[in-house]
Design an enzyme around this catalytic site. Structure first.
Site, mmCIF file in Angstrom:
data_model
loop_
_atom_site.group_PDB
_atom_site.id
_atom_site.type_symbol
_atom_site.label_atom_id
_atom_site.label_comp_id
_atom_site.label_asym_id
_atom_site.label_seq_id
_atom_site.Cartn_x
_atom_site.Cartn_y
_atom_site.Cartn_z
ATOM 1 N N HIS A 123 0.842 -1.204 0.000
ATOM 2 C CA HIS A 123 0.000 0.000 0.000
ATOM 3 C C HIS A 123 0.876 1.252 0.000
ATOM 4 C CE1 HIS A 123 -2.919 2.877 1.915
ATOM 5 N NE2 HIS A 123 -3.759 2.220 1.147
ATOM 6 N N SER A 147 -5.660 -3.115 -5.140
ATOM 7 C CA SER A 147 -5.740 -3.233 -3.690
ATOM 8 C C SER A 147 -6.546 -4.468 -3.316
ATOM 9 C CB SER A 147 -6.364 -1.967 -3.081
ATOM 10 O OG SER A 147 -7.641 -1.719 -3.627
ATOM 11 N N ALA A 186 -11.582 7.070 -5.633
ATOM 12 C CA ALA A 186 -11.820 5.632 -5.579
ATOM 13 C C ALA A 186 -13.012 5.290 -6.468
ATOM 14 C CB ALA A 186 -12.103 5.205 -4.142
ATOM 15 N N LYS A 236 -20.255 1.252 -13.779
ATOM 16 C CA LYS A 236 -19.152 2.174 -14.087
ATOM 17 C C LYS A 236 -18.041 2.063 -13.043
ATOM 18 C CE LYS A 236 -22.204 5.429 -16.468
ATOM 19 N NZ LYS A 236 -22.743 6.815 -16.526
ATOM 20 N N GLY A 317 -9.024 18.829 -6.840
ATOM 21 C CA GLY A 317 -7.858 19.071 -5.997
ATOM 22 C C GLY A 317 -7.907 20.377 -5.237
#
Length: 360
Positions: A123, A147, A186, A236, A317
């Site tokens: 990770h 992951s 995510a 999706k 961001g």
């Protein structure tokens, strides 16, 4: 929801120093400990508490269990001038990914673009810190990782796909008040780290994030971790999670299709795979023209008509940049239980714990 707990504030400087102390006590070389500390605290500073300093105990537990190597040095080979493969040899994901991004940016300076595939890793925390590495070098970038299983494929009910983030970055206009473009998301409705955070803090989670082990909707964090997270947008989100697995796991030679070990499972190595691309933004036009076009992108996105009740439209961001400014001034907020857990790690190896800078 539970009543909010008092917050203890830790300066970013102290948070990094603490991480380096504890990592060094676990035989992590100083230069690697510095990279790991930088990445973890970068997440806390940006408000991504799910991937910050609170992740450190799980990594240290894996070192003590012998399933994560504190001293491994990743090795890099170059099948072509613009493609590299890194075998992390079970090193910290931060260390392998940092090597990969630095190499990609260096090669892209000469060839315009570079691709790095990383195998047998771990990770690496928040993807945005790697995107920032590329931005600091003046590069656009893509950062993928796979992951451990947390999502079902669309139509399924068993954990198979990871909540594997997709991240990208591009230099902004350079004008004051117009940040760089940073996307780090995510493929699930919410990152699984937010569920772990809720569990640590004794909080419930919103409806629609997860199902329990019986496939029922739940707001209980512990029950959610026994069940599955839900992909965003149905097929999706499921498709994005599969894409991360293909590009990061299948391509690199790492674990895939449910084979990655959970970072909180200290029974065996994680075998995570990563995929990194760095690219010069002036390949098809001058750097000045590119920056000007990014300025137009920012102005059009943030300056459009707002929906009812919306005070401000943020560029990807930008919210995190606002939080960063606040936390650099005020410190990083932790609840008492989180500080106790981190101090326990320090006490275990005989180093100084966290220094509190304030309480609210």
């Amino acid at each position: 929801m539970s009543d909010p707990q008092p917050l203890l504030h830790i300066s970013a400087t102290e948070a990094r120093a603490y991480a380096i102390r504890v990592l060094a006590a676990h035989d992590v070389p100083t230069h690697h400990a510095t990279t790991i500390a930088h990445a973890l605290v970068s997440a806390d500073i940006r408000g991504v508490d799910t991937h910050g300093l609170n992740r450190l105990p799980s990594y240290l537990s894996r070192i003590r269990a012998g399933v994560l190597s504190p001293t491994a040095e990743p090795t890099l080979t170059t099948p072509t001038p613009v493609v590299a493969h890194i075998d992390a040899h079970n090193a910290f994901g931060f260390v392998a990914a940092d090597l990969g991004m630095r190499h990609a940016c260096s090669v892209a300076e000469t060839y315009g673009i570079a691709l790095v595939s990383i195998s047998h890793s771990n990770h690496f925390g928040m993807s945005a810190w790697l995107v920032q590495r590329a931005l600091d070098a003046g590069m656009m970038s893509l950062v993928f990782t796979n992951s451990s299983p947390a999502l079902p494929p669309h139509g399924g009910k068993e954990k198979l796909l990871g909540v594997s983030p997709i991240a990208a970055g591009a230099p902004g206009s350079g004008k004051a008040g117009q940040p760089d473009f940073i996307l780090d998301m995510a493929p699930s409705v919410a990152a699984r780290g937010k569920v772990y955070k809720a569990l640590r803090r004794g909080e419930t989670i919103p409806e629609g994030w997860a199902l329990d082990a019986e496939g029922r909707a739940t707001t209980d964090a512990a029950e959610a971790l026994k069940g599955v997270m839900l992909p965003m947008g149905g097929p999706k989100g499921s498709g994005l999670a599969i894409m991360m697995d293909v590009f990061s796991g299948v391509l690199s030679g790492s674990a895939f299709a449910g084979g990655v070990t959970n970072p909180y499972d200290a029974s065996r190595p994680a075998d995570v795979g990563h995929f990194i691309v760095a690219m010069k933004p002036d390949l098809f036009m001058s750097g000045e023209e590119f920056r000007g076009r990014m300025g137009v992108s920012y102005e059009r996105v943030t300056g459009g008509e707002r929906a009812q009740g919306v005070e401000r439209i943020f560029y990807p961001g930008e919210r995190e940049e606002v939080v960063r400014g606040e936390r650099e001034r005020e410190g990083i907020p932790f609840v008492e239980a989180e500080v106790r857990a981190l101090d326990a790690e320090a006490e275990m190896v005989g180093v100084e714990g966290l220094k509190i800078s304030g309480k609210v």
